[in-house]
Design an enzyme around this catalytic site. Structure first.
Site, mmCIF file in Angstrom:
data_model
loop_
_atom_site.group_PDB
_atom_site.id
_atom_site.type_symbol
_atom_site.label_atom_id
_atom_site.label_comp_id
_atom_site.label_asym_id
_atom_site.label_seq_id
_atom_site.Cartn_x
_atom_site.Cartn_y
_atom_site.Cartn_z
ATOM 1 N N CYS A 1 -56.241 -44.168 -48.907
ATOM 2 C CA CYS A 1 -55.444 -44.025 -50.131
ATOM 3 C C CYS A 1 -55.747 -45.229 -51.015
ATOM 4 C CB CYS A 1 -53.956 -43.901 -49.807
ATOM 5 S SG CYS A 1 -53.266 -45.336 -48.946
ATOM 6 N N THR A 2 -54.921 -45.482 -51.998
ATOM 7 C CA THR A 2 -55.211 -46.540 -52.969
ATOM 8 C C THR A 2 -55.194 -47.926 -52.341
ATOM 9 O OG1 THR A 2 -54.173 -45.186 -54.681
ATOM 10 C CG2 THR A 2 -54.560 -47.506 -55.205
#
Length: 350
Positions: free
Chosen positions: A200-201
């Site tokens: 994810c980020t």
């Protein structure tokens, strides 16, 4: 008693931030650890952050802390030292430093207590969020990308995936993290023999997702330490090929960090190559969508001719037309049209 919330208007705060001469550093961090009294912790941290002129968005819950912030460059090391000293669980915590940063990511400090730092929808009392997958470092990520037995799962929302992702990564079609978790388990049922790599980020979503996959019988589970942000930073520092393609969507005023030169998305209005998100300028819409410079000029920053016309009306007429409409802004989804959300820039942890 000190003021523990902001009392200045957003417009005034934004103008003050834009007038600052000192550069700022955008930082994100999270930590899953038990907080006995989130409210008291929130108040103490608010005073600490305010004293160091920190802006941003911070969530606290019994399960930990999640923060995206902007710190004056001259205060970064003091901030780091005071954060580490605040609680033994935070000592040595990894701080993700933004890759593509103009220092204008935030202009107000918002700190809230929530039920979870990531809204996961999990109500299974037997779920152990600490039983996470193994961390992967940058070189290991690249090796996994070349492993035919590895599957990369993107644990971000569709509008994040659209502008950038790892080579051949699987998208879990969803608009929220809580929707993704059961879908990921369902989609991977036929691939339990594969190596599952989640990302994810900044790491907070894929860390919890890796624990959820293990809870559901997947034994070969990894996740990228520090997410896309830390991967790209370490790969560059170590002279490794950066295998993430496109732009990394971020949840602040920047709306994205350029990772590679490739533009893999398209303008939602004309189809030209473009990966710049914006919110419709019509206050009655605020649709989050991708718009190229040509269409931005043609539609005056709006998502449609209707919104363009409405935004040109006198303010009182605009307010009259908005009366009675469903509250909340929207996200453009190519397959499902407009979707409601509660923020102009959506919150990834909702």
């Amino acid at each position: 008693m000190p003021v523990l919330h902001n009392r200045i208007s957003n417009d005034a705060l934004k103008a003050k931030m834009l007038a600052e001469s000192e550069p700022r550093t955008t930082i994100s961090f999270y930590k899953y650890f038990h907080i006995a009294d989130p409210k008291a912790t929130r108040d103490a941290l608010y005073q600490l952050f305010t004293a160091l002129d920190v802006f941003g968005r911070v969530y606290l819950a019994h399960e930990g802390i999640n923060a995206q912030i902007s710190v004056p460059a001259s205060n970064v090391e003091t901030f780091r030292a005071q954060l580490y000293a605040f609680d033994p669980a935070l000592e040595g915590l990894r701080l993700n430093i933004a890759l593509d940063d103009d220092g204008k990511s935030f202009w107000v400090l918002r700190m809230k207590v929530r039920d979870r730092i990531v809204a996961d929808g999990i109500d299974d009392p037997h779920f152990d969020a600490s039983n996470v997958g193994e961390y992967l470092q940058a070189a290991e990520v690249n090796a996994m990308l070349d492993d035919p037995d590895a599957l990369f799962i993107d644990m971000r929302n569709h509008y994040e995936y659209e502008v950038g992702h790892f080579e051949n990564a699987l998208e879990i079609p969803a608009d929220t993290f809580r929707e993704q978790l059961p879908k990921a388990v369902e989609m991977m049922q036929a691939h339990k023999d594969k190596k599952i790599v989640m990302y994810c980020t900044g790491g907070i979503r894929c860390e919890k997702a890796s624990a959820w996959m293990k809870h559901n019988g997947f034994n070969k589970v990894w996740h990228i330490e520090g997410g896309i942000i830390e991967y790209a930073r370490k790969a560059r520092e170590q002279g490794l090929p950066v295998r993430f393609i496109g732009k990394n969507f971020v949840f602040d005023e920047r709306m994205g960090e350029r990772i590679s030169d490739e533009i893999i998305a398209h303008c939602h209005q004309c189809g030209a190559p473009c990966d710049s998100h914006t919110n419709c300028k019509n206050d009655g819409c605020h649709l989050l969508f991708i718009q190229c410079p040509v269409c931005a000029e043609k539609y005056k920053g709006c998502c449609s001719e209707i919104c363009c016309e409405e935004s040109a009306l006198p303010p009182e007429e605009q307010r009259r037309r908005r009366a009675g409409r469903e509250n909340g802004n929207k996200i453009f989804n190519k397959s499902r049209g407009r979707l409601n959300t509660t923020l102009g820039i959506p919150d990834p942890t909702e």
